[in-house]
Design a protein around this motif. Structure first.
Motif, PDB file in Angstrom:
ATOM      1  N   VAL A 152     -50.357   1.536   4.942  1.00  0.00           N
ATOM      2  CA  VAL A 152     -48.897   2.209   4.766  1.00  0.00           C
ATOM      3  C   VAL A 152     -48.668   3.413   6.889  1.00  0.00           C
ATOM      4  CG1 VAL A 152     -50.794   4.659   4.793  1.00  0.00           C
ATOM      5  CG2 VAL A 152     -47.984   4.559   4.691  1.00  0.00           C
ATOM      6  N   GLY A 153     -48.236   2.097   7.856  1.00  0.00           N
ATOM      7  CA  GLY A 153     -47.484   2.703   8.354  1.00  0.00           C
ATOM      8  C   GLY A 153     -47.055   3.591   9.387  1.00  0.00           C
ATOM      9  N   ALA A 154     -47.072   4.801  10.240  1.00  0.00           N
ATOM     10  CA  ALA A 154     -46.094   5.395  10.667  1.00  0.00           C
ATOM     11  C   ALA A 154     -45.419   4.396  11.670  1.00  0.00           C
ATOM     12  CB  ALA A 154     -46.836   6.877  11.420  1.00  0.00           C
ATOM     13  N   ILE A 155     -43.873   5.044  11.071  1.00  0.00           N
ATOM     14  CA  ILE A 155     -43.051   4.123  12.020  1.00  0.00           C
ATOM     15  C   ILE A 155     -43.276   4.561  13.607  1.00  0.00           C
ATOM     16  CG2 ILE A 155     -41.391   6.234  11.488  1.00  0.00           C
ATOM     17  CD1 ILE A 155     -40.386   1.926  11.308  1.00  0.00           C
ATOM     18  N   THR A 156     -42.827   3.327  13.864  1.00  0.00           N
ATOM     19  CA  THR A 156     -42.773   3.361  15.549  1.00  0.00           C
ATOM     20  C   THR A 156     -41.186   4.383  16.420  1.00  0.00           C
ATOM     21  OG1 THR A 156     -42.862   1.861  16.355  1.00  0.00           O
ATOM     22  CG2 THR A 156     -44.285   1.914  15.599  1.00  0.00           C
ATOM     23  N   GLN A 157     -40.901   5.120  17.416  1.00  0.00           N
ATOM     24  CA  GLN A 157     -40.242   5.197  17.929  1.00  0.00           C
ATOM     25  C   GLN A 157     -40.199   5.716  19.793  1.00  0.00           C
ATOM     26  OE1 GLN A 157     -39.514   8.870  16.515  1.00  0.00           O
ATOM     27  NE2 GLN A 157     -38.191   8.173  14.206  1.00  0.00           N
ATOM     28  N   ASP A 158     -39.429   6.136  20.656  1.00  0.00           N
ATOM     29  CA  ASP A 158     -39.732   5.194  21.890  1.00  0.00           C
ATOM     30  C   ASP A 158     -39.234   7.290  21.994  1.00  0.00           C
ATOM     31  OD1 ASP A 158     -36.805   6.082  21.570  1.00  0.00           O
ATOM     32  OD2 ASP A 158     -35.963   4.331  22.328  1.00  0.00           O
ATOM     33  N   GLU A 159     -39.155   7.326  23.363  1.00  0.00           N
ATOM     34  CA  GLU A 159     -39.102   9.347  23.721  1.00  0.00           C
ATOM     35  C   GLU A 159     -37.439   9.158  23.648  1.00  0.00           C
ATOM     36  OE1 GLU A 159     -40.276   6.364  26.160  1.00  0.00           O
ATOM     37  OE2 GLU A 159     -41.381   6.580  26.962  1.00  0.00           O
ATOM     38  N   ARG A 160     -36.398   8.799  23.262  1.00  0.00           N
ATOM     39  CA  ARG A 160     -35.717   9.332  22.706  1.00  0.00           C
ATOM     40  C   ARG A 160     -35.720   9.798  21.568  1.00  0.00           C
ATOM     41  NH1 ARG A 160     -31.589   5.036  25.139  1.00  0.00           N
ATOM     42  NH2 ARG A 160     -33.419   3.268  24.224  1.00  0.00           N
ATOM     43  N   GLY A 161     -36.606   8.746  20.517  1.00  0.00           N
ATOM     44  CA  GLY A 161     -36.938   9.175  18.689  1.00  0.00           C
ATOM     45  C   GLY A 161     -35.708   8.202  18.067  1.00  0.00           C
ATOM     46  N   LYS A 162     -35.859   6.848  18.874  1.00  0.00           N
ATOM     47  CA  LYS A 162     -35.091   5.455  18.152  1.00  0.00           C
ATOM     48  C   LYS A 162     -36.299   4.793  18.088  1.00  0.00           C
ATOM     49  CE  LYS A 162     -30.503   6.633  19.192  1.00  0.00           C
ATOM     50  NZ  LYS A 162     -29.608   7.497  18.809  1.00  0.00           N
ATOM     51  N   VAL A 163     -35.911   4.290  16.808  1.00  0.00           N
ATOM     52  CA  VAL A 163     -36.826   3.263  16.090  1.00  0.00           C
ATOM     53  C   VAL A 163     -37.161   2.103  16.563  1.00  0.00           C
ATOM     54  CG1 VAL A 163     -37.821   1.849  14.422  1.00  0.00           C
ATOM     55  CG2 VAL A 163     -36.331   3.768  14.091  1.00  0.00           C
ATOM     56  N   ASN A 164     -38.471   1.763  17.727  1.00  0.00           N
ATOM     57  CA  ASN A 164     -38.810   0.724  18.553  1.00  0.00           C
ATOM     58  C   ASN A 164     -39.589  -0.209  17.788  1.00  0.00           C
ATOM     59  OD1 ASN A 164     -41.078   1.852  18.862  1.00  0.00           O
ATOM     60  ND2 ASN A 164     -40.575   2.061  21.680  1.00  0.00           N
ATOM     61  N   LEU A 219     -38.729  -3.396  14.726  1.00  0.00           N
ATOM     62  CA  LEU A 219     -36.919  -2.559  14.612  1.00  0.00           C
ATOM     63  C   LEU A 219     -36.362  -3.812  13.488  1.00  0.00           C
ATOM     64  CD1 LEU A 219     -37.528  -4.337  18.846  1.00  0.00           C
ATOM     65  CD2 LEU A 219     -36.236  -2.382  17.907  1.00  0.00           C
ATOM     66  N   LYS A 220     -37.122  -4.486  13.061  1.00  0.00           N
ATOM     67  CA  LYS A 220     -36.886  -5.104  11.876  1.00  0.00           C
ATOM     68  C   LYS A 220     -36.612  -4.033  10.646  1.00  0.00           C
ATOM     69  CE  LYS A 220     -41.684  -5.817  10.912  1.00  0.00           C
ATOM     70  NZ  LYS A 220     -42.814  -6.406  10.410  1.00  0.00           N
ATOM     71  N   PHE A 221     -36.948  -2.464  10.780  1.00  0.00           N
ATOM     72  CA  PHE A 221     -36.620  -1.219  10.221  1.00  0.00           C
ATOM     73  C   PHE A 221     -34.953  -0.854  10.333  1.00  0.00           C
ATOM     74  CE2 PHE A 221     -41.245  -2.261   8.964  1.00  0.00           C
ATOM     75  CZ  PHE A 221     -40.882  -3.096   7.641  1.00  0.00           C
ATOM     76  N   LYS A 222     -34.747  -0.960  11.892  1.00  0.00           N
ATOM     77  CA  LYS A 222     -34.006  -0.409  13.228  1.00  0.00           C
ATOM     78  C   LYS A 222     -32.642   0.403  11.676  1.00  0.00           C
ATOM     79  CE  LYS A 222     -32.089   0.135  17.030  1.00  0.00           C
ATOM     80  NZ  LYS A 222     -31.576  -0.667  18.314  1.00  0.00           N
ATOM     81  N   GLN A 223     -31.745  -0.343  10.926  1.00  0.00           N
ATOM     82  CA  GLN A 223     -31.455   0.084  10.558  1.00  0.00           C
ATOM     83  C   GLN A 223     -31.318  -0.253   8.916  1.00  0.00           C
ATOM     84  OE1 GLN A 223     -28.444  -0.534  11.962  1.00  0.00           O
ATOM     85  NE2 GLN A 223     -29.652  -0.930  13.519  1.00  0.00           N
ATOM     86  N   GLU A 224     -32.402   0.768   8.785  1.00  0.00           N
ATOM     87  CA  GLU A 224     -32.892   0.921   7.269  1.00  0.00           C
ATOM     88  C   GLU A 224     -32.545   2.614   7.215  1.00  0.00           C
ATOM     89  OE1 GLU A 224     -33.871   1.894   3.414  1.00  0.00           O
ATOM     90  OE2 GLU A 224     -34.272  -0.163   4.345  1.00  0.00           O
ATOM     91  N   ILE A 238     -43.350   1.677   4.797  1.00  0.00           N
ATOM     92  CA  ILE A 238     -43.665   1.651   5.976  1.00  0.00           C
ATOM     93  C   ILE A 238     -43.276   3.593   5.821  1.00  0.00           C
ATOM     94  CG2 ILE A 238     -41.589   1.611   6.546  1.00  0.00           C
ATOM     95  CD1 ILE A 238     -44.008   2.260   9.279  1.00  0.00           C
ATOM     96  N   LEU A 239     -43.441   4.672   6.579  1.00  0.00           N
ATOM     97  CA  LEU A 239     -43.490   6.139   6.341  1.00  0.00           C
ATOM     98  C   LEU A 239     -41.913   6.041   7.598  1.00  0.00           C
ATOM     99  CD1 LEU A 239     -46.548   7.568   5.695  1.00  0.00           C
ATOM    100  CD2 LEU A 239     -44.860   6.937   4.065  1.00  0.00           C
ATOM    101  N   MET A 240     -40.767   6.070   7.037  1.00  0.00           N
ATOM    102  CA  MET A 240     -39.752   6.485   8.125  1.00  0.00           C
ATOM    103  C   MET A 240     -39.398   7.609   8.589  1.00  0.00           C
ATOM    104  SD  MET A 240     -38.759   3.278   7.899  1.00  0.00           S
ATOM    105  CE  MET A 240     -36.668   3.386   8.882  1.00  0.00           C
ATOM    106  N   ASP A 241     -40.131   8.494   7.411  1.00  0.00           N
ATOM    107  CA  ASP A 241     -39.908  10.360   8.258  1.00  0.00           C
ATOM    108  C   ASP A 241     -41.101  10.313   8.651  1.00  0.00           C
ATOM    109  OD1 ASP A 241     -41.666   9.698   6.493  1.00  0.00           O
ATOM    110  OD2 ASP A 241     -40.405  11.560   4.749  1.00  0.00           O
ATOM    111  N   LEU A 242     -42.103   9.345   9.551  1.00  0.00           N
ATOM    112  CA  LEU A 242     -43.080   9.780  10.263  1.00  0.00           C
ATOM    113  C   LEU A 242     -43.519   8.940  11.495  1.00  0.00           C
ATOM    114  CD1 LEU A 242     -45.849  11.156  10.213  1.00  0.00           C
ATOM    115  CD2 LEU A 242     -46.980   9.633   9.058  1.00  0.00           C
TER     116      LEU A 242
END
Length: 236
Positions: free
Chosen positions: A120-132, A136-141, A197-201
Motif C-alpha cells: 500500500v503506497g502513499a500518493i506522490t505530489q509536487d510542491e503545488r499539491g499536484k499528483v506527479n 501520473l497514471k492515477f492523475k485523472q482518478e 494506493i491511498l489517494m488521500d495520503l
C-alpha cells in the motif's frame, strides 16, 4: 514498535537529510534504518553526523558488499530480515520524499484493517499539491481514499505487509536488475495479495532527487536512454 522504516541513500545529501528529518518527526514508534549505497565521503560524514543528532540505524553498504551502486537488492534483503524477525510491516521511504506526520500511522492502520494487503503506497505530489511521477497514471482518478490497483506501485513511500514478506523471499530477486518495485508489485498480486494506493495520503516527491542523472530523461532523453540501455543503468 509499529513498523520497520528504511531509506536507501545515494548522495543528494540535503534531500536525504530532509527525508530523514521528516521520518524522525512522524507519529508512532518505528525502527528507522538508513542504507548508504557507496555515497561520497561528504555524504557519509553528513549521514554519520545526522545519526548522532537524530538517532537512526546507519548501514554503509560498502561494509557488506563490493558490488557497485545501486544495491537495492541488498537493502531489500536486509530490511526483509529485520521485518520478519520483528513480525512488523516494512515501509520504504526513498530519499527524494518528504512524509507527513501521520503518513506511517495511516499506512500501518490501513494494512492492519485490510489483511489481504500486499503493498500500500502513499500518493506522490509536487510542491503545488499536484499528483506527479511516478503516479501520473492515477492523475485523472476521481476516487478518494484507497484505490485497489493491478498496476505497479513505486517504492517512493510504500508499506509491504508482513504476510507478503513472509510469502516471498527477496533473496530470490534477479540480481541483473537495479530496481524492484514493479517486480515486487506483480509478485504480491501473483501470490494472492491486494495492492492499494491511498489517494488521500499525499507525500511530497521531488522526482529523481536521489539519482540526479535520471533527470536526463526529461532534459536530454537521448543521453538518458543511452545510459539506460547501453551503459546497463536503470534496469527494472
Amino acid at each position: 514498535m509499529q513498523a520497520i522504516v528504511v531509506t536507501p541513500v545515494k548522495d543528494a545529501l540535503e534531500a536525504s537529510l530532509e527525508t530523514i528529518r521528516a521520518v524522525k518527526q512522524a507519529q508512532g514508534t518505528f525502527s528507522y534504518w538508513v542504507f548508504d549505497d557507496f555515497s561520497t565521503e561528504t555524504t557519509k560524514a553528513g549521514l554519520q553526523a545526522a545519526q548522532k543528532d537524530m538517532d537512526f540505524e546507519l548501514v554503509h553498504l560498502e561494509d557488506l558488499t563490493a558490488d557497485p551502486s545501486p544495491n537495492y537488492d541488498k537493502v531489500l534483503v536486509c530490511a526483509q530480515k529485520e521485518a520478519l524477525k520483528t513480525g512488523l510491516p516494512l515501509i520504504i521511504v526513498e530519499s527524494d520524499v518528504t512524509v507527513q506526520s501521520d503518513t506511517f500511522a495511516r499506512l500501518v492502520s490501513f494494512a492492519a484493517a485490510n489483511p489481504a494487503t500486499g503493498l500500500v503506497g502513499a500518493i506522490t505530489q509536487d510542491e503545488r499539491g499536484k499528483v506527479n511521477f511516478p503516479y501520473l497514471k492515477f492523475k485523472q482518478e476521481k476516487r478518494t481514499g484507497a484505490l485497489q490497483t493491478q498496476r505497479s506501485l513505486s517504492f517512493c513511500c510504500t508499506l509491504l505487509s508482513n504476510p507478503f514478506l513472509s510469502a516471498y523471499d527477496f533473496s530470490n530477486l534477479d540480481l541483473d536488475k537495479d530496481w524492484y518495485d514493479t517486480h515486487i508489485s506483480h509478485k504480491a498480486r501473483e501470490l494472492g495479495f491486494d495492492n492499494y494506493i491511498l489517494m488521500d495520503l499525499p507525500v511530497l516527491h521531488r522526482p529523481h532527487g536521489s539519482r540526479p542523472w535520471k533527470q536526463l530523461k526529461y532534459t536530454n532523453p537521448l543521453v538518458y536512454y543511452f545510459k539506460k540501455w547501453f551503459s546497463g543503468k536503470d534496469k527494472i
